[in-house]
Design a protein around this motif. Structure first.
Motif, PDB file in Angstrom:
ATOM      1  N   ARG A 255      37.741  32.905  16.568  1.00 38.59           N
ATOM      2  CA  ARG A 255      37.258  32.607  18.341  1.00 38.59           C
ATOM      3  C   ARG A 255      36.945  31.319  18.518  1.00 38.59           C
ATOM      4  O   ARG A 255      36.059  30.645  17.731  1.00 38.59           O
ATOM      5  N   PRO A 256      37.223  30.614  19.461  1.00 38.52           N
ATOM      6  CA  PRO A 256      36.536  29.438  19.749  1.00 38.52           C
ATOM      7  C   PRO A 256      35.270  29.336  19.863  1.00 38.52           C
ATOM      8  O   PRO A 256      34.588  30.252  20.666  1.00 38.52           O
ATOM      9  N   ALA A 257      34.469  28.235  19.486  1.00 39.54           N
ATOM     10  CA  ALA A 257      32.987  28.256  19.641  1.00 39.54           C
ATOM     11  C   ALA A 257      32.549  26.799  19.599  1.00 39.54           C
ATOM     12  O   ALA A 257      33.344  25.823  19.328  1.00 39.54           O
ATOM     13  N   HIS A 258      31.125  26.505  19.796  1.00 43.46           N
ATOM     14  CA  HIS A 258      30.651  25.232  19.899  1.00 43.46           C
ATOM     15  C   HIS A 258      29.399  25.050  19.146  1.00 43.46           C
ATOM     16  O   HIS A 258      28.529  26.157  19.628  1.00 43.46           O
ATOM     17  N   THR A 259      29.096  24.392  18.452  1.00 46.00           N
ATOM     18  CA  THR A 259      27.926  24.213  17.696  1.00 46.00           C
ATOM     19  C   THR A 259      27.070  22.902  18.089  1.00 46.00           C
ATOM     20  O   THR A 259      27.753  21.849  18.057  1.00 46.00           O
ATOM     21  N   VAL A 260      25.860  22.875  18.615  1.00 48.25           N
ATOM     22  CA  VAL A 260      24.984  21.650  18.663  1.00 48.25           C
ATOM     23  C   VAL A 260      23.771  21.783  17.961  1.00 48.25           C
ATOM     24  O   VAL A 260      23.415  23.019  17.648  1.00 48.25           O
TER      25      VAL A 260
ATOM     26  N   SER B 285      30.744  36.133  26.356  1.00 52.66           N
ATOM     27  CA  SER B 285      30.466  35.332  25.374  1.00 52.66           C
ATOM     28  C   SER B 285      29.168  35.415  24.844  1.00 52.66           C
ATOM     29  O   SER B 285      28.602  36.366  25.164  1.00 52.66           O
ATOM     30  N   ALA B 286      28.931  34.894  23.480  1.00 51.41           N
ATOM     31  CA  ALA B 286      27.384  35.145  22.881  1.00 51.41           C
ATOM     32  C   ALA B 286      27.053  33.921  22.186  1.00 51.41           C
ATOM     33  O   ALA B 286      27.888  32.944  22.007  1.00 51.41           O
ATOM     34  N   PHE B 287      25.845  33.909  21.752  1.00 47.34           N
ATOM     35  CA  PHE B 287      25.238  32.895  21.231  1.00 47.34           C
ATOM     36  C   PHE B 287      24.353  33.209  20.054  1.00 47.34           C
ATOM     37  O   PHE B 287      23.825  34.263  19.790  1.00 47.34           O
ATOM     38  N   LEU B 288      24.117  32.338  19.020  1.00 53.41           N
ATOM     39  CA  LEU B 288      23.029  32.372  17.966  1.00 53.41           C
ATOM     40  C   LEU B 288      22.350  31.254  18.028  1.00 53.41           C
ATOM     41  O   LEU B 288      22.788  30.094  18.262  1.00 53.41           O
ATOM     42  N   LEU B 289      20.912  31.216  18.128  1.00 53.52           N
ATOM     43  CA  LEU B 289      20.022  30.152  18.171  1.00 53.52           C
ATOM     44  C   LEU B 289      19.298  30.050  17.106  1.00 53.52           C
ATOM     45  O   LEU B 289      18.304  31.057  16.729  1.00 53.52           O
ATOM     46  N   GLY B 290      19.218  29.032  16.228  1.00 55.02           N
ATOM     47  CA  GLY B 290      18.254  28.954  15.059  1.00 55.02           C
ATOM     48  C   GLY B 290      17.306  27.981  15.319  1.00 55.02           C
ATOM     49  O   GLY B 290      17.510  26.870  15.674  1.00 55.02           O
TER      50      GLY B 290
ATOM     51  N   LYS C 136      31.667  23.406  25.236  1.00 56.23           N
ATOM     52  CA  LYS C 136      30.813  22.130  24.655  1.00 56.23           C
ATOM     53  C   LYS C 136      29.720  21.761  25.852  1.00 56.23           C
ATOM     54  O   LYS C 136      28.588  21.746  25.451  1.00 56.23           O
ATOM     55  N   PRO C 137      29.893  21.579  27.086  1.00 60.97           N
ATOM     56  CA  PRO C 137      28.809  21.297  27.995  1.00 60.97           C
ATOM     57  C   PRO C 137      27.839  22.463  28.103  1.00 60.97           C
ATOM     58  O   PRO C 137      26.734  22.386  28.173  1.00 60.97           O
ATOM     59  N   ARG C 138      28.287  23.733  28.100  1.00 61.19           N
ATOM     60  CA  ARG C 138      27.288  24.933  28.188  1.00 61.19           C
ATOM     61  C   ARG C 138      26.372  24.844  26.956  1.00 61.19           C
ATOM     62  O   ARG C 138      25.263  25.383  26.996  1.00 61.19           O
ATOM     63  N   ALA C 139      27.121  24.801  25.620  1.00 61.53           N
ATOM     64  CA  ALA C 139      26.396  24.794  24.636  1.00 61.53           C
ATOM     65  C   ALA C 139      25.344  23.664  24.571  1.00 61.53           C
ATOM     66  O   ALA C 139      24.034  24.121  24.151  1.00 61.53           O
ATOM     67  N   GLU C 140      25.544  22.697  24.755  1.00 57.21           N
ATOM     68  CA  GLU C 140      24.696  21.403  24.829  1.00 57.21           C
ATOM     69  C   GLU C 140      23.451  21.603  25.932  1.00 57.21           C
ATOM     70  O   GLU C 140      22.596  21.383  25.739  1.00 57.21           O
ATOM     71  N   ARG C 141      23.839  22.063  26.942  1.00 54.48           N
ATOM     72  CA  ARG C 141      22.893  22.293  28.109  1.00 54.48           C
ATOM     73  C   ARG C 141      22.151  23.508  27.603  1.00 54.48           C
ATOM     74  O   ARG C 141      20.781  23.486  27.791  1.00 54.48           O
TER      75      ARG C 141
ATOM     76  N   MET D  86      22.400  25.721  17.491  1.00 55.48           N
ATOM     77  CA  MET D  86      22.978  26.836  18.644  1.00 55.48           C
ATOM     78  C   MET D  86      24.349  26.710  18.485  1.00 55.48           C
ATOM     79  O   MET D  86      25.091  25.592  18.537  1.00 55.48           O
ATOM     80  N   THR D  87      25.089  27.847  18.304  1.00 54.65           N
ATOM     81  CA  THR D  87      26.505  28.201  18.355  1.00 54.65           C
ATOM     82  C   THR D  87      26.865  29.186  19.385  1.00 54.65           C
ATOM     83  O   THR D  87      26.359  30.251  19.517  1.00 54.65           O
ATOM     84  N   LEU D  88      27.639  28.800  20.325  1.00 49.76           N
ATOM     85  CA  LEU D  88      28.247  29.534  21.553  1.00 49.76           C
ATOM     86  C   LEU D  88      29.568  30.100  21.171  1.00 49.76           C
ATOM     87  O   LEU D  88      30.369  29.109  21.075  1.00 49.76           O
ATOM     88  N   VAL D  89      29.886  31.109  21.233  1.00 46.05           N
ATOM     89  CA  VAL D  89      31.143  31.791  20.922  1.00 46.05           C
ATOM     90  C   VAL D  89      31.851  32.417  22.100  1.00 46.05           C
ATOM     91  O   VAL D  89      30.991  33.248  22.740  1.00 46.05           O
ATOM     92  N   ARG D  90      32.873  32.321  22.240  1.00 45.65           N
ATOM     93  CA  ARG D  90      33.599  32.952  23.039  1.00 45.65           C
ATOM     94  C   ARG D  90      34.096  34.265  22.518  1.00 45.65           C
ATOM     95  O   ARG D  90      35.325  34.129  21.836  1.00 45.65           O
ATOM     96  N   VAL D  91      33.393  35.281  22.832  1.00 48.88           N
ATOM     97  CA  VAL D  91      33.839  36.721  22.316  1.00 48.88           C
ATOM     98  C   VAL D  91      35.258  37.188  22.543  1.00 48.88           C
ATOM     99  O   VAL D  91      36.200  37.507  21.950  1.00 48.88           O
TER     100      VAL D  91
END
Length: 186
Positions: free
Chosen positions: A127-132, A158-163, A94-99, A148-153
């Protein structure tokens, strides 16, 4: 003759139902669309109709693949970018995805402000992920949408998608969100 017509009608209805059943996509608006398989990020995601997969040579080092509308090469348009990062513990998603979302908002819309609209835990392929989700206000491109979704692969990455959609009407937001929701871990 009547029996033959009824039998033909029953066959037509059954055949049409079978075609519908196979192509319905279970509510996924991008079901059946081509996908990007990004081995570097460990993610796969769908390409909406009218979007294109961009070449790696146009990306900065933080990103490993991207798709976007034709206008994404110029001012405005919609784009989705993927990337990888080191391991992020589940409790830090959560904090890393928000930042990271706020940092990207500043990068992609330096003249504007961003407002947090949503921040929630989710999963991608189990897999656990967080979307902001941020609303981008002001600046040259007008109102925008950043998701943005940050995923613990796995335990080591980890990986992310940013739209990003700018300007962001309902259809542009829907398409960007659908690409991120189509993600799977590969």
């Amino acid at each position: 003759m009547v029996i033959g017509a009824v039998a033909l009608l029953v066959l037509a209805v059954c055949g049409g139902g079978a075609v519908w059943w196979q192509t319905r996509g279970d509510g996924d608006p991008l079901a059946g669309r081509p996908r990007v398989t990004d081995g570097a990020a460990g993610l796969s995601y769908a390409i909406p109709e009218g979007w294109k997969h961009s070449g790696q040579d146009k990306l900065i080092g933080a990103f490993t693949s991207s798709v976007g509308t034709e206008s994404a090469d110029r001012e405005g348009g919609s784009t989705v970018l993927a990337g990888r990062s080191g391991a992020v513990p589940e409790e830090a998603l959560k904090p890393r995805a928000e930042r990271a979302a706020r940092s990207n908002a500043v990068f992609f819309a330096p003249d504007g402000r961003s407002t947090l609209e949503e921040s929630r835990a989710t999963e991608v392929s189990g897999r656990p992920a967080h979307t902001v989700v941020l609303r981008l206000d002001g600046g040259e491109g007008g109102a925008g949408h950043l998701r943005m979704t940050l995923v613990r692969v796995d335990g080591g990455r980890s990986a992310f998608l940013l739209g990003i959609a700018r300007p962001a009407g309902p259809e542009e937001r829907r398409q960007v969100d659908a690409v991120l929701e189509s993600a799977s871990v590969k």
